[in-house]
Design an enzyme around this catalytic site. Structure first.
Site, mmCIF file in Angstrom:
data_model
loop_
_atom_site.group_PDB
_atom_site.id
_atom_site.type_symbol
_atom_site.label_atom_id
_atom_site.label_comp_id
_atom_site.label_asym_id
_atom_site.label_seq_id
_atom_site.Cartn_x
_atom_site.Cartn_y
_atom_site.Cartn_z
ATOM 1 N N THR A 15 0.953 -1.286 -0.068
ATOM 2 C CA THR A 15 0.083 0.077 -0.120
ATOM 3 C C THR A 15 1.052 1.512 0.013
ATOM 4 O O THR A 15 0.541 2.282 -0.601
ATOM 5 C CB THR A 15 -0.921 -0.141 1.116
ATOM 6 O OG1 THR A 15 -1.781 -1.040 1.257
ATOM 7 C CG2 THR A 15 -1.778 1.341 1.250
ATOM 8 N N TYR A 29 -7.764 0.699 -3.964
ATOM 9 C CA TYR A 29 -6.638 0.986 -4.637
ATOM 10 C C TYR A 29 -5.781 -0.052 -5.015
ATOM 11 O O TYR A 29 -6.202 -1.320 -4.695
ATOM 12 C CB TYR A 29 -5.745 1.866 -3.649
ATOM 13 C CG TYR A 29 -5.428 1.162 -2.425
ATOM 14 C CD1 TYR A 29 -4.273 0.190 -2.339
ATOM 15 C CD2 TYR A 29 -5.972 1.056 -1.242
ATOM 16 C CE1 TYR A 29 -3.636 -0.487 -1.376
ATOM 17 C CE2 TYR A 29 -5.603 0.204 -0.238
ATOM 18 C CZ TYR A 29 -4.548 -0.447 -0.435
ATOM 19 O OH TYR A 29 -4.083 -1.269 0.814
ATOM 20 N N THR A 95 1.526 -4.306 4.363
ATOM 21 C CA THR A 95 1.522 -4.608 5.807
ATOM 22 C C THR A 95 0.891 -5.970 6.028
ATOM 23 O O THR A 95 1.056 -6.663 6.989
ATOM 24 C CB THR A 95 0.560 -3.684 6.311
ATOM 25 O OG1 THR A 95 -0.572 -3.483 5.772
ATOM 26 C CG2 THR A 95 1.023 -2.205 6.217
ATOM 27 N N ASP A 96 0.181 -6.755 4.985
ATOM 28 C CA ASP A 96 -0.419 -7.777 5.310
ATOM 29 C C ASP A 96 0.511 -8.866 5.740
ATOM 30 O O ASP A 96 0.170 -9.684 6.689
ATOM 31 C CB ASP A 96 -1.346 -8.180 4.211
ATOM 32 C CG ASP A 96 -2.509 -7.601 3.749
ATOM 33 O OD1 ASP A 96 -2.834 -6.521 4.519
ATOM 34 O OD2 ASP A 96 -2.990 -7.707 2.634
ATOM 35 N N LYS A 168 0.429 -7.703 12.916
ATOM 36 C CA LYS A 168 -0.594 -6.698 12.435
ATOM 37 C C LYS A 168 -1.961 -7.081 13.068
ATOM 38 O O LYS A 168 -2.593 -8.124 13.148
ATOM 39 C CB LYS A 168 -0.750 -6.908 10.926
ATOM 40 C CG LYS A 168 -1.758 -5.711 10.240
ATOM 41 C CD LYS A 168 -1.916 -5.901 8.831
ATOM 42 C CE LYS A 168 -2.800 -4.890 8.239
ATOM 43 N NZ LYS A 168 -3.079 -4.909 6.739
ATOM 44 N N GLU A 291 -0.199 -31.121 29.793
ATOM 45 C CA GLU A 291 -0.143 -32.687 30.044
ATOM 46 C C GLU A 291 -0.378 -33.559 29.065
ATOM 47 O O GLU A 291 0.048 -34.631 28.852
ATOM 48 C CB GLU A 291 -0.529 -33.107 31.592
ATOM 49 C CG GLU A 291 0.225 -32.589 32.704
ATOM 50 C CD GLU A 291 -0.331 -32.610 34.134
ATOM 51 O OE1 GLU A 291 -1.466 -33.462 33.908
ATOM 52 O OE2 GLU A 291 -0.218 -31.819 34.980
HETATM 53 N N1 ASP Z 1 -2.717 -5.525 0.912
HETATM 54 C C1 ASP Z 1 -1.847 -4.667 1.071
HETATM 55 C C2 ASP Z 1 -0.272 -5.238 0.964
HETATM 56 O O1 ASP Z 1 -0.249 -6.133 1.973
HETATM 57 C C3 ASP Z 1 -2.082 -3.823 2.460
HETATM 58 C C4 ASP Z 1 -0.854 -3.090 2.916
HETATM 59 O O2 ASP Z 1 0.261 -2.989 2.225
HETATM 60 O O3 ASP Z 1 -1.250 -2.161 3.820
HETATM 61 O O4 ASP Z 1 0.364 -5.154 0.297
#
Ligand code: ASP
Length: 331
Positions: A15, A29, A95-96, A168, A291
């Site tokens: 992103t 996006y 971020t994923d 995350k 256990e």
């Molecule tokens: N789907 C995106 C990715 O992981 C989300 C992000 O970057 O925040 O590339």
């Protein structure tokens, strides 16, 4: 005047490099559009912070990250770290799966130099995009000698988190990354870095537990089985084994709580030489074997690693040994 540090930026997409038609769009996006040069150019004054160089490894949404790309990335990061004219490295990433890539690098790249991963929750085209500040702060951390030897770091939203614990936790908020129950290793305020703790990574594994991946073209197959009410009664475990899984991670509902209907099958699996790591879907705490799910039965506790990170450690362990006792020791 103090000499500027040299920071190398490796861009992989996400992103942070995303583009949308509307400046209000934060979900609709396309990730991985801007190049590393455009990312650097998007941060005013970045060149005053450090001497910068950049390379583009790939430009993808990190949901499509692959283990084969990890192998290339680790090689590129290590090559950069070996350069005398590089003091620190920043990797821009979606971020994923950022926490997974960070942990893979933590376990494979041998260097004391700062390695920082960063991303963004808003695409580059959004009003108040968070990418530029995240890049600024990441370069700042990568350029700072105080970040040396602390392991791979994740810098986002003014916080520095350690690799083992960071995850995350939110799909929308700018504070998407946290280290549940532990808090960040440090914060960045007004251009200054304040370290709060050495971090688990620094204490436990940074520069200690490392795997050599030089001749690898792929990682051993390890599958995660997710626990839930009405969950797997053996179908998924058997399918994973038939598909050639060399190890399993079970994401239990609590601390090592495997349902009775699966216990025997998992015991047989471990007894057959396929290591079974018991992790948790809880998102916090340290998994300790009960256990029933004992070490003698061949099970391995994930400790503080979440299922997706336990999977990576198991994969790398399997490149070294099939001996369950040895793998238990690595965990
Ligand atoms: N789907 C995106 C990715 O992981 C989300 C992000 O970057 O925040 O590339």
């Amino acid at each position: 005047m103090e000499q500027k540090a040299n920071v190398h930026i490796i861009a992989t997409g996400g992103t942070i490099a995303g583009r949308a038609d509307s400046t209000a769009a934060t979900v609709s996006y396309k990730a991985g559009e801007l190049t590393v040069g455009q990312l650097i150019a998007s941060v005013p004054g970045l060149d005053k912070l450090a001497n910068l160089s950049g390379e583009q490894l790939c430009n993808i949404d990190s949901k499509d990250m692959q283990e084969t790309i990890w192998l290339q990335l680790a090689e590129r990061v290590e090559a950069a770290a070996e350069r005398k004219d590089v003091d620190g490295i920043v990797i821009t990433h979606g971020t994923d799966t950022l926490e997974e890539t960070a942990y893979f690098l933590q376990l494979t790249v041998k260097t004391d130099k700062p390695i920082v991963l960063t991303g963004a929750m808003r695409p580059a085209t959004a009003i108040s995009a968070d990418g530029p500040m995240n890049i600024w702060q990441s370069v700042q951390v990568a350029a700072d000698p105080s970040a040396t030897g602390r392991g791979v770091l994740v810098v986002m939203n003014g916080q520095i988190n350690g690799t083992e614990t960071v995850t995350k936790v939110n799909v929308n908020a700018l504070e998407a990354f946290q280290s549940p129950g532990r808090g960040p290793m440090g914060v960045i305020v007004d251009g200054k870095i304040f370290w709060q703790s050495q971090g688990i990574a620094g204490v436990l594994t940074a520069n200690k537990l490392k795997f050599t991946i030089k001749n690898l073209t792929q990682l051993p197959k390890v599958r995660i089985i997710y626990g839930y009410v009405g969950g797997d009664d053996g179908l998924f475990v058997k399918a994973a084994l038939q598909d050639g899984a060399r190890g399993l991670v079970y994401a239990a509902c609590g601390n090592g709580s495997v349902p009775e209907k699966l216990t025997d099958l998992l015991k047989e699996t471990a007894a057959s030489g396929v290591p079974v790591v018991i992790a948790t879907r809880c998102g916090g705490g340290i998994v300790v074997l009960s256990e029933i799910m004992t070490v003698t039965n061949g099970f391995i506790a994930s400790g503080l690693l979440n299922p997706q990170k336990a999977k990576i450690l198991l994969q790398l362990a399997l490149t070294q040994t099939n001996n369950i006792k040895e793998i238990q020791r690595l965990f």
